[in-house]
Write a protein that holds these residues in place. Structure first.
Motif, PDB file in Angstrom:
ATOM      1  N   GLY A  91       0.804  -1.373  -0.217  1.00  0.00           N
ATOM      2  CA  GLY A  91       0.119   0.143  -0.037  1.00  0.00           C
ATOM      3  C   GLY A  91       0.788   1.226  -0.093  1.00  0.00           C
ATOM      4  O   GLY A  91       0.370   2.124  -0.822  1.00  0.00           O
ATOM      5  N   LYS A  92       1.953   1.354   0.564  1.00  0.00           N
ATOM      6  CA  LYS A  92       2.937   2.305   0.758  1.00  0.00           C
ATOM      7  C   LYS A  92       3.629   2.705  -0.446  1.00  0.00           C
ATOM      8  O   LYS A  92       4.064   3.731  -1.098  1.00  0.00           O
ATOM      9  CB  LYS A  92       3.810   2.356   1.907  1.00  0.00           C
ATOM     10  N   MET A  93       4.094   1.425  -1.249  1.00  0.00           N
ATOM     11  CA  MET A  93       5.116   1.451  -2.154  1.00  0.00           C
ATOM     12  C   MET A  93       4.535   2.270  -3.498  1.00  0.00           C
ATOM     13  O   MET A  93       5.275   2.670  -4.289  1.00  0.00           O
ATOM     14  CB  MET A  93       5.357  -0.025  -2.906  1.00  0.00           C
ATOM     15  N   VAL A  94       3.160   2.409  -3.836  1.00  0.00           N
ATOM     16  CA  VAL A  94       2.520   3.015  -4.852  1.00  0.00           C
ATOM     17  C   VAL A  94       2.311   4.495  -4.551  1.00  0.00           C
ATOM     18  O   VAL A  94       1.779   5.156  -5.397  1.00  0.00           O
ATOM     19  CB  VAL A  94       1.078   2.069  -5.249  1.00  0.00           C
ATOM     20  N   LEU A 117      11.194   1.901  -5.203  1.00  0.00           N
ATOM     21  CA  LEU A 117      11.927   0.643  -5.045  1.00  0.00           C
ATOM     22  C   LEU A 117      12.299  -0.024  -3.989  1.00  0.00           C
ATOM     23  O   LEU A 117      12.135  -1.248  -3.640  1.00  0.00           O
ATOM     24  CB  LEU A 117      13.162   1.100  -5.711  1.00  0.00           C
ATOM     25  N   PHE A 118      12.289   0.873  -2.814  1.00  0.00           N
ATOM     26  CA  PHE A 118      12.206   0.429  -1.361  1.00  0.00           C
ATOM     27  C   PHE A 118      10.917  -0.692  -1.272  1.00  0.00           C
ATOM     28  O   PHE A 118      10.961  -1.872  -0.730  1.00  0.00           O
ATOM     29  CB  PHE A 118      12.460   1.370  -0.476  1.00  0.00           C
ATOM     30  N   GLY A 119       9.729  -0.432  -1.709  1.00  0.00           N
ATOM     31  CA  GLY A 119       8.709  -1.028  -1.280  1.00  0.00           C
ATOM     32  C   GLY A 119       8.572  -2.368  -2.238  1.00  0.00           C
ATOM     33  O   GLY A 119       8.184  -3.254  -1.840  1.00  0.00           O
ATOM     34  N   VAL A 120       8.868  -1.989  -3.420  1.00  0.00           N
ATOM     35  CA  VAL A 120       8.963  -3.242  -4.512  1.00  0.00           C
ATOM     36  C   VAL A 120       9.966  -4.401  -3.988  1.00  0.00           C
ATOM     37  O   VAL A 120       9.760  -5.521  -4.069  1.00  0.00           O
ATOM     38  CB  VAL A 120       9.580  -2.828  -5.906  1.00  0.00           C
ATOM     39  N   LEU A 121      11.082  -4.139  -3.346  1.00  0.00           N
ATOM     40  CA  LEU A 121      12.165  -5.062  -3.150  1.00  0.00           C
ATOM     41  C   LEU A 121      11.535  -5.882  -1.764  1.00  0.00           C
ATOM     42  O   LEU A 121      11.827  -6.939  -1.763  1.00  0.00           O
ATOM     43  CB  LEU A 121      13.247  -4.222  -2.726  1.00  0.00           C
TER      44      LEU A 121
END
Length: 261
Positions: free
Chosen positions: A142-145, A179-183
């Motif tokens: 929810g945060k990564m987007v 990128l932080f969230g995706v990883l």
């Protein structure tokens, strides 16, 4: 460190009593650390679930984990989802929708949205073969987007907390946050597939991981576009709504992935 503390104070109920100066610059830098707040929330939920599942049935463990989420987040994003639902389903003018979002009272559609949100999360948790990894990743999804929802977006009000960062975050902050969230999300999903015993070949598993992430960003972009057409931009409430919607969408995609793999 002060930026991280401010981010955690904004999104969590952690007893961080240090006084931190709030400025637009710090709020903007803090967007890069929003997934870190999601990690803290996810770890808290997962810990509750892991402890409860050794004592109670999975249904009770899931309920306790969701209660833990509500305590940890103070229902921050859920409140944004409720306000957004009340506004969008009011079928009023753009100006009236923005007024409804500012109203502290919750309406019928807001109540329905809150019930649907919690019900979907509960059902998806109890049906999942990897509930702990789902809890670890969903808040971060929810945060990564959020950076995609804010980058070069328009804030349709004259004032408000969202005005500090919506449309104002630079590209490097947006990329770092995403990128932080995706990883983290990809790592949790990959670990969940491995440790839950779901059969998966690398040739299908790796594309599936990035497919889930890509679909989350696609839905977030579509949501942003809809908000731009409906109310003229993004607000703090719609950011909260986007976070809750993507959390549930991510959990749905994982459920579908479990069925396919």
């Amino acid at each position: 460190m002060d930026t991280l503390i401010l981010t955690l104070q904004l999104f969590t109920s952690l007893p961080l009593n240090k006084s931190v100066e709030v400025s637009d610059e710090r709020l903007i830098r803090g967007v890069a650390l929003w997934p870190a707040a999601g990690i803290v929330i996810g770890l808290f939920e997962a810990l509750i679930f892991w402890a409860a599942i050794h004592i109670f049935p999975i249904s009770m463990a899931a309920a306790l984990a969701l209660l833990g989420e509500l305590w940890m987040t103070r229902g921050f994003h859920l409140d944004g989802l409720c306000d957004t639902a009340d506004a969008l389903f009011s079928s009023r003018s753009r100006e009236r929708m923005l007024e409804i979002m500012k109203d502290s009272h919750i309406g019928t559609f807001g109540v329905v949205a809150a019930i649907a949100d919690l019900a979907f999360k509960y059902l998806l948790l109890t049906a999942s073969a990897m509930p702990v990894f789902l809890l670890l990743a969903a808040p971060v999804a929810g945060k990564m987007v959020q950076s995609l929802c804010m980058y070069r977006a328009v804030y349709p009000r004259k004032s408000g907390l969202g005005k500090s960062y919506i449309g104002r975050i630079p590209l490097n902050i947006a990329v770092i946050s995403a990128l932080f969230g995706v990883l983290w999300v990809a790592a949790c999903l990959g670990a969940g597939i491995i440790f839950s015993g779901i059969g998966c070949r690398t040739a299908t598993g790796i594309p599936a991981l990035f497919g889930v992430v890509a679909l989350c960003f696609l839905l977030a972009w579509l949501f942003r576009r809809h908000m731009e057409k409906t109310i003229g931009g993004m607000t703090g409430d719609t950011l909260g709504a986007a976070s809750e919607i993507i959390e549930i969408f991510y959990m749905l995609l994982v459920a579908a992935l479990e069925g396919v793999l």
